[in-house]
Design an enzyme around this catalytic site. Structure first.
Site, PDB file in Angstrom:
ATOM      1  N   HIS A  51      -3.909   2.791  -4.788  1.00 31.39           N
ATOM      2  CA  HIS A  51      -2.953   2.401  -3.723  1.00 31.39           C
ATOM      3  C   HIS A  51      -1.638   2.022  -4.001  1.00 31.39           C
ATOM      4  O   HIS A  51      -1.157   1.036  -3.142  1.00 31.39           O
ATOM      5  CB  HIS A  51      -3.691   1.467  -2.672  1.00 31.39           C
ATOM      6  CG  HIS A  51      -4.931   1.874  -1.815  1.00 31.39           C
ATOM      7  ND1 HIS A  51      -4.794   2.445  -0.541  1.00 31.39           N
ATOM      8  CD2 HIS A  51      -6.172   2.150  -2.284  1.00 31.39           C
ATOM      9  CE1 HIS A  51      -6.086   2.740  -0.156  1.00 31.39           C
ATOM     10  NE2 HIS A  51      -6.839   2.399  -1.238  1.00 31.39           N
ATOM     11  N   GLU A  69     -10.532   1.722  -4.598  1.00 32.13           N
ATOM     12  CA  GLU A  69     -10.012   3.372  -4.394  1.00 32.13           C
ATOM     13  C   GLU A  69      -9.060   4.025  -5.380  1.00 32.13           C
ATOM     14  O   GLU A  69      -8.420   4.733  -4.910  1.00 32.13           O
ATOM     15  CB  GLU A  69      -9.810   3.579  -2.905  1.00 32.13           C
ATOM     16  CG  GLU A  69     -10.560   3.323  -1.984  1.00 32.13           C
ATOM     17  CD  GLU A  69     -10.542   3.485  -0.685  1.00 32.13           C
ATOM     18  OE1 GLU A  69     -11.296   4.453  -0.030  1.00 32.13           O
ATOM     19  OE2 GLU A  69      -9.470   3.121  -0.110  1.00 32.13           O
ATOM     20  N   ASP A 118       0.739  -1.162   0.032  1.00 31.60           N
ATOM     21  CA  ASP A 118      -0.019  -0.027  -0.078  1.00 31.60           C
ATOM     22  C   ASP A 118       0.733   1.251  -0.138  1.00 31.60           C
ATOM     23  O   ASP A 118       2.222   1.122  -0.014  1.00 31.60           O
ATOM     24  CB  ASP A 118      -1.025   0.055   1.109  1.00 31.60           C
ATOM     25  CG  ASP A 118      -2.332   0.425   0.961  1.00 31.60           C
ATOM     26  OD1 ASP A 118      -2.485   1.906   0.357  1.00 31.60           O
ATOM     27  OD2 ASP A 118      -3.287   0.008   1.291  1.00 31.60           O
TER      28      ASP A 118
END
Ligand code: ACM
Ligand code: ZN
Length: 692
Positions: free
Chosen positions: A272, A328, A195
């Site tokens: 990410h 996301e 991440d």
């Protein structure tokens, strides 16, 4: 005639199993699905003679599991006549009652007689779970009550996500959690390895992922995220971070496998991915390393790298599933990027959603060709779901339900029930966290496939997972505090049938498990000290303004929309907020003007107090007002200010709640309540204006 007798017997067993309470109930967690206890007992304090009828490949694992039972165990070549523990892998027909469960593969029967213990299953996994049940009985007492258990999980997938990107955790820490997961009959550990804040798995073909993107100077994620988000070379003085070497990861895989747990690695893409772009800026759309989270899908180099990484990942992790993230992505840079635009044109892709889907589908093909399946967050539905993908539903259940409706398998981990990064008790009593409120009871109340769900959809629900993101969790102790005991609730949701689930009973068992964990040196949340929900929220409040009309003056009518609560009725509906602003009881005001509302009492009313509560949670930008003015008026036009309450807003790590009000004696028809925002940009949240 025989058939009827058989099914009557089965029915009777089921009824007894479900209906009879016994001192032995309340020991095993997750609650076994059928348990019939007898009246006699078996003393095993002198130990057990272990006979295993199972393939050689499984013997060592099973013998190891018996060493953790808490009594001495001697392996014998022939079943003993007394004091035995016999483990046998048998045909489905030999344990037909277990085979009646939908998910019988991990099921077992366990019989305790005055002579010994028999565990039967169709798989070694089943024997292992029988041993876990026996282990709990032995922990309670070495004098076992005779009885018969017939048990199998409700769902095949019972998992936990552990985030080791935001803060690295060692393999030893992970092994400790695996031990506890195994006891709770959980079988999937989803490792969030990559991440923005750090890459945590060695990749030989791209070494800078771990010699650079695994190290930073600030210890806390918060400082790093709010700062320059830089990485440093491994070995730099003060460098904080770490990663699993391939050898570490393989050791971990074997350790988990010995406990019948599969590790599912997650390699995030295309969002990410800030840490990847920090070391390989050419993989971002702009070629610049700063604060870019999305990989460029236009460039072949992105696929070359991801495929090379996945080649190494599948060599380490034998799991059927590889988690490819998919959540996301900002998608903004793709709209500006020549390479991405060219890709869209060449592939006939009409939107950036389809561009992401192109990448996920291509990666799926790559992994399928190597015998693996992909699982991804529910955003992978956007732009078209890859043909064989399994979906992990986190933004709610909608994504999962949509995927299941089209025949895709689903793991449910909806935010509102399964995101155990929210505090589990009164936030002021808990370490700093991402915010919200998710007590054990709420986690436990979740049902991934309720009876109201269409069975055509429900058949694709593989199971349930708790996700523990680590942005605010620096230490191992804090991580364990967040994980346990809520992960035990997930274990029981995943294992026990709804008829066997009862929160009062579960909570009593969970308190005991927590005590045991504390003795073992774990740092779970000590459930017996639970404070519970915000007292004000437990019952509706009575006051004079209930149901009275509230006019939102410009600009405070810009409440919501996400935090609109009950709309214009919120502030006089008698419902006080809980510990979280996401409960649809707190109303959120984002505008510069703060809160400015008028309550019409409908007639001149004698009033002795007016007050409203605000909350402050600095992380997500929720602040106290710096000034509250309360006014009264007979006509709603000319106002007399009866209170001016100033407040110095001080930033604090822990959430706080504060009442701003007036007491006195007036007669008025209209009440104006005005709360001014401080210099800090963010929300004001208020739940009720209480008038007495
Ligand atoms: C997620 O919480 N972004 C999967
Ligand atoms: Zn691009």
């Amino acid at each position: 005639m025989k058939r009827v007798k058989c099914s009557l017997l089965a029915l009777l067993t089921l009824v007894i199993g479900l209906g009879v309470c016994n001192a032995q109930d309340g020991i095993i967690t997750p609650a076994p699905n059928i348990a019939n206890w007898g009246n006699a007992s078996l003393d095993i304090s002198e130990g057990l003679s272990l006979y295993i009828d199972a393939p050689t490949a499984e013997r060592a694992r099973l013998i190891h599991a018996t060493e953790e039972l808490g009594v001495s165990v001697k392996v014998v070549k022939r079943p003993a006549k007394r004091g035995y523990l016999n483990l046998a892998i048998v045909a489905e027909t030999d344990i037909a009652e277990v085979s009646a469960f939908t998910s019988f593969a991990e099921g077992y029967t366990l019989d305790i007689t005055t002579k010994g213990v028999d565990i039967k299953a169709t798989t070694a996994n089943g024997l292992y779970y029988g041993l876990q049940s026996l282990r709990e009985l032995i922990t309670h007492s070495t004098t076992l009550t005779t009885g018969h258990l017939c048990d199998a999980p409700r769902f095949e997938y019972r998992g936990i996500l552990v985030d080791i990107s935001r803060h690295f955790r060692t393999k030893e820490f992970l092994m400790r959690q695996i031990d506890m997961m195994a006891q709770m009959k959980m079988n999937r550990l989803h490792l969030h390895l990559t991440d923005a804040a750090g890459w945590r798995i060695e990749v030989e073909s791209y070494p800078r992922l771990t010699t650079y993107a695994a190290w930073r100077i600030p210890h806390t994620w918060k400082e790093w995220w709010n700062g320059d988000r830089n990485f440093v070379e491994q070995g730099t003085e003060g460098a904080y971070g770490g990663y699993l070497t391939k050898a570490d990861a393989k050791e971990l895989v074997a350790y988990a496998s010995d406990r019948y747990i599969t590790i599912i690695p997650e390699i995030e893409m295309p969002g990410h991915s800030d840490e990847v772009i920090a070391v390989y800026p050419e993989l971002g759309c702009s070629h610049k390393p700063e604060r870019q989270g999305d990989l460029c899908i236009g460039k072949e180099a992105t696929f070359e790298m991801m495929q090379a990484i996945l080649d190494e990942i599948i060599e380490i992790f034998p799991s059927e599933y590889i988690h490819i993230g998919g959540d996301e992505a900002g998608k903004g840079s793709w709209k500006e990027c020549d390479d991405c635009k060219r890709r869209m044109q060449e592939e006939g892709l009409e939107s950036v959603d389809e561009l992401q889907s192109y990448m996920i589908q291509r990666i799926e093909k790559y992994l399928n060709a190597r015998g693996r399946q992909i699982i991804g967050w529910d955003e992978i539905l956007e732009g078209g779901l890859a043909p064989n993908a399994t979906v992990m539903s986190w933004r709610g259940e909608e994504g999962g339900l949509a995927a299941a409706a089209t025949g895709h398998k689903v793991v449910m981990s909806p935010h509102g029930y399964c995101y155990i990064d929210a505090p589990q008790d009164a936030p002021y009593s808990q370490p700093e966290s991402i915010g919200g409120y998710l007590p054990l009871e709420k986690v436990y109340s979740y049902d991934p496939a309720p009876t109201t769900m269409d069975s055509a959809v429900a058949q694709y629900i593989m199971g349930v997972q708790a996700n523990l993101w680590a942005e605010f969790i620096v230490t191992d102790d804090h991580y364990e505090h967040m994980l346990w005991p809520r992960a035990i609730a997930i274990a029981e949701i995943g294992w026990s049938n709804p008829q066997r689930r009862d929160f009062t009973d579960f909570r009593q068992r969970a308190v005991k498990i927590v005590d045991r964990m504390l003795e073992m040196g774990y740092k779970p949340f000590d459930l017996k000290n639970e404070i519970g929900n915000r007292p004000e929220s437990l019952e509706p409040v009575e006051h004079l303004a209930i149901g009275k009309r509230v006019e939102y003056l410009y600009p405070s009518r810009y409440y919501g929309p996400k935090y609109a609560a009950a709309g214009d009725a919120t502030l006089t509906d008698g419902l006080r907020g809980t510990w979280t602003y996401a409960d649809m009881r707190w109303q959120g005001f984002l505008g510069r003007g703060g809160v400015d509302v008028v309550i019409d009492m409908e007639e001149t009313t004698h009033i002795e107090s007016i007050s409203a509560d605000f909350m402050q949670i600095c992380g997500p930008g929720v602040f106290m007002p710096c000034l509250v003015e309360i006014g009264i008026s007979d006509d709603g036009e000319e106002w007399e200010v009866i209170a001016e309450i100033e407040h110095e807003v001080v930033l604090d790590e822990l959430p706080s709640f504060k009442s701003f009000g007036w007491e006195g004696s007036v007669d008025t028809r209209y009440i104006r309540y005005k709360a001014h925002r401080s210099k800090y940009t963010g929300f004001l949240f208020v739940d009720e204006i209480v008038v007495r």
